[in-house]
Write a protein that holds these residues in place. Sequence first.
Motif, PDB file in Angstrom:
ATOM      1  N   ARG A  67      56.692  -3.268  92.312  1.00 57.73           N
ATOM      2  CA  ARG A  67      55.472  -2.826  92.982  1.00 57.73           C
ATOM      3  C   ARG A  67      54.337  -2.829  91.968  1.00 57.73           C
ATOM      4  N   GLY A  68      53.481  -3.820  92.074  1.00 52.83           N
ATOM      5  CA  GLY A  68      52.365  -3.910  91.144  1.00 52.83           C
ATOM      6  C   GLY A  68      51.282  -2.906  91.478  1.00 52.83           C
ATOM      7  N   LYS A  69      50.370  -2.760  90.527  1.00 49.75           N
ATOM      8  CA  LYS A  69      49.251  -1.855  90.753  1.00 49.75           C
ATOM      9  C   LYS A  69      48.324  -2.449  91.816  1.00 49.75           C
ATOM     10  N   PRO A  70      47.788  -1.612  92.683  1.00 46.78           N
ATOM     11  CA  PRO A  70      46.894  -2.144  93.711  1.00 46.78           C
ATOM     12  C   PRO A  70      45.628  -2.716  93.083  1.00 46.78           C
ATOM     13  N   ALA A  71      45.124  -3.758  93.689  1.00 48.36           N
ATOM     14  CA  ALA A  71      43.909  -4.393  93.190  1.00 48.36           C
ATOM     15  C   ALA A  71      42.732  -3.453  93.349  1.00 48.36           C
ATOM     16  N   PRO A  72      41.807  -3.470  92.404  1.00 49.35           N
ATOM     17  CA  PRO A  72      40.637  -2.591  92.527  1.00 49.35           C
ATOM     18  C   PRO A  72      39.831  -2.965  93.759  1.00 49.35           C
ATOM     19  N   PRO A  73      39.239  -1.971  94.401  1.00 48.24           N
ATOM     20  CA  PRO A  73      38.469  -2.257  95.615  1.00 48.24           C
ATOM     21  C   PRO A  73      37.273  -3.158  95.309  1.00 48.24           C
ATOM     22  N   GLN A  74      37.040  -4.090  96.203  1.00 49.88           N
ATOM     23  CA  GLN A  74      35.926  -5.017  96.064  1.00 49.88           C
ATOM     24  C   GLN A  74      34.734  -4.511  96.857  1.00 49.88           C
ATOM     25  N   LYS A  75      33.573  -4.712  96.299  1.00 50.68           N
ATOM     26  CA  LYS A  75      32.364  -4.343  97.006  1.00 50.68           C
ATOM     27  C   LYS A  75      32.151  -5.288  98.182  1.00 50.68           C
ATOM     28  N   GLN A  76      31.931  -4.696  99.331  1.00 48.90           N
ATOM     29  CA  GLN A  76      31.724  -5.494 100.522  1.00 48.90           C
ATOM     30  C   GLN A  76      30.385  -5.141 101.147  1.00 48.90           C
ATOM     31  N   GLU A  77      29.880  -6.107 101.853  1.00 56.96           N
ATOM     32  CA  GLU A  77      28.630  -5.869 102.551  1.00 56.96           C
ATOM     33  C   GLU A  77      28.880  -4.905 103.713  1.00 56.96           C
ATOM     34  N   ALA A  78      27.833  -4.196 104.060  1.00 55.15           N
ATOM     35  CA  ALA A  78      27.946  -3.247 105.157  1.00 55.15           C
ATOM     36  C   ALA A  78      28.289  -3.982 106.444  1.00 55.15           C
ATOM     37  N   GLU A  79      29.303  -3.481 107.152  1.00 58.34           N
ATOM     38  CA  GLU A  79      29.727  -4.095 108.396  1.00 58.34           C
ATOM     39  C   GLU A  79      29.647  -3.090 109.528  1.00 58.34           C
ATOM     40  N   VAL A  80      29.646  -3.604 110.727  1.00 54.28           N
ATOM     41  CA  VAL A  80      29.674  -2.740 111.899  1.00 54.28           C
ATOM     42  C   VAL A  80      31.062  -2.121 112.000  1.00 54.28           C
ATOM     43  N   PRO A  81      31.188  -0.779 112.007  1.00 50.75           N
ATOM     44  CA  PRO A  81      32.520  -0.153 112.034  1.00 50.75           C
ATOM     45  C   PRO A  81      33.208  -0.392 113.371  1.00 50.75           C
ATOM     46  N   LEU A  82      34.530  -0.431 113.321  1.00 54.81           N
ATOM     47  CA  LEU A  82      35.322  -0.604 114.529  1.00 54.81           C
ATOM     48  C   LEU A  82      35.336   0.698 115.319  1.00 54.81           C
ATOM     49  N   SER A  83      35.022   0.593 116.601  1.00 55.07           N
ATOM     50  CA  SER A  83      35.041   1.740 117.504  1.00 55.07           C
ATOM     51  C   SER A  83      36.201   1.580 118.475  1.00 55.07           C
ATOM     52  N   VAL A  84      37.096   2.562 118.500  1.00 56.06           N
ATOM     53  CA  VAL A  84      38.292   2.506 119.336  1.00 56.06           C
ATOM     54  C   VAL A  84      38.178   3.538 120.452  1.00 56.06           C
ATOM     55  N   ASN A  85      38.480   3.107 121.670  1.00 60.01           N
ATOM     56  CA  ASN A  85      38.481   4.002 122.837  1.00 60.01           C
ATOM     57  C   ASN A  85      39.644   3.578 123.732  1.00 60.01           C
ATOM     58  N   LEU A  86      40.778   4.275 123.607  1.00 59.34           N
ATOM     59  CA  LEU A  86      41.986   3.895 124.319  1.00 59.34           C
ATOM     60  C   LEU A  86      42.509   5.070 125.146  1.00 59.34           C
ATOM     61  N   ALA A  87      42.908   4.765 126.378  1.00 62.82           N
ATOM     62  CA  ALA A  87      43.569   5.750 127.235  1.00 62.82           C
ATOM     63  C   ALA A  87      45.076   5.555 127.113  1.00 62.82           C
ATOM     64  N   ALA A  88      45.795   6.631 126.842  1.00 60.57           N
ATOM     65  CA  ALA A  88      47.247   6.569 126.622  1.00 60.57           C
ATOM     66  C   ALA A  88      47.963   7.414 127.666  1.00 60.57           C
ATOM     67  N   ASP A  89      49.027   6.838 128.223  1.00 55.72           N
ATOM     68  CA  ASP A  89      49.846   7.529 129.226  1.00 55.72           C
ATOM     69  C   ASP A  89      51.303   7.413 128.793  1.00 55.72           C
ATOM     70  N   PRO A  90      51.996   8.547 128.530  1.00 57.83           N
ATOM     71  CA  PRO A  90      53.396   8.460 128.082  1.00 57.83           C
ATOM     72  C   PRO A  90      54.360   7.988 129.159  1.00 57.83           C
ATOM     73  N   GLY A  91      53.897   7.869 130.407  1.00 55.43           N
ATOM     74  CA  GLY A  91      54.785   7.405 131.466  1.00 55.43           C
ATOM     75  C   GLY A  91      55.798   8.459 131.861  1.00 55.43           C
ATOM     76  N   ASP A  92      56.891   8.007 132.479  1.00 55.45           N
ATOM     77  CA  ASP A  92      57.918   8.945 132.942  1.00 55.45           C
ATOM     78  C   ASP A  92      59.242   8.776 132.208  1.00 55.45           C
ATOM     79  N   ASN A  93      59.221   8.083 131.056  1.00 55.68           N
ATOM     80  CA  ASN A  93      60.454   7.911 130.276  1.00 55.68           C
ATOM     81  C   ASN A  93      60.129   7.971 128.790  1.00 55.68           C
ATOM     82  N   PHE A  94      59.405   9.016 128.399  1.00 59.84           N
ATOM     83  CA  PHE A  94      59.026   9.212 126.998  1.00 59.84           C
ATOM     84  C   PHE A  94      59.873  10.344 126.448  1.00 59.84           C
ATOM     85  N   HIS A  95      60.787  10.004 125.550  1.00 58.90           N
ATOM     86  CA  HIS A  95      61.771  10.950 125.037  1.00 58.90           C
ATOM     87  C   HIS A  95      61.404  11.346 123.606  1.00 58.90           C
TER      88      HIS A  95
END
Length: 329
Positions: A67-95
């Motif tokens: 397991r090598g050392k992680p690469a140093p973080p690279q500077k990145q240009e500002a990006e539009v952040p990901l927006s998540v909106n999810l509806a979750a239903d466990p159903g009738d067989n969630f154990h």
Amino acid sequence: MQLNLVANQLEALSRPDRTVVLTGNAALVRDATRFSLEGRFKADRALIEFAPRGRPTMSDDVIVLGRGKPAPPQKQEAEVPLSVNLAADPGDNFHLRGLGIDAMLEGSARVRMTGGGAPRVNGSIRVASGNYAAYGQKLAIERGVITFNGPYDNPTLDVLAVRKQPEGEQLSETNVEAGVQVRGTARSPQARLVSTPNVPDSEKLSWLVLGHGMEGTSGNEKDVLSAAAGALLGGKGGTGGIQSKLANALGVDELGVGQGRNGEAEGLANTVVTVGKRISSRAYISFEQGATTASSLVRLRYKLTPKFTLQFQTGTNTALDVLYAWAFD
């Protein structure tokens, strides 16, 4: 970019302890002003098992070769952040299984997240059926509701787990159905004992853990009750816990220090030491001695019926009382 995602019994997780099969759809949109993922998914089948507590883990000073050392973080240009909106239903067989819980879940929730921020969840998940194992007993979960209102890691709890009586046995004053009710939040839960019919907390705990009342309780059973009280009600290290252990060691049912019932004196002048012992299922005797005075009382209580009790006391004051008690919601 615009992607439409459709899942039909998709095996999202496939492990011996984590299996999730999903059906649903989502839309991923990426343009100059928006980067969003919106959709709805329902679990066709799911099994989530928690690893048992106390399993071994690697120490912090262990070095894993390859397991090598992680690469140093690279500077990145500002990006539009990901927006998540999810509806979750466990159903009738969630154990859900693990940490003493074995339950089937139902309900619905909506998960929202922006960029690298923590997800926020709104909705409620309920226990459709299940049980909770504790102290060698299997408690039936009569009510289990987890309500999310923002932070995903601090939902509101409303749980009631009861030790059911064997089929065919009816509830009475000598046959109690006891359980634990947990409310509050995940970070600050509040537990209290409940029972049908309503009895004192010591009796509730005895029926919950041992399956019978306090009368005839052996020394080993008292140790179990003391440990259960500390775990269920957070009594670790408190005065009540110390008094309980000392009472068990002395072979008595009650040992405490408190304020006297009579007189206007305050502080040490009105402090009494109480020692009590149940001598039968109907009779209970106690002795009270003033800490700084010569006052003392010996009380004998005898339960005639579930509602009527005779109390005789002698010492500094002598009296005979007839006590009547009733329970109501």
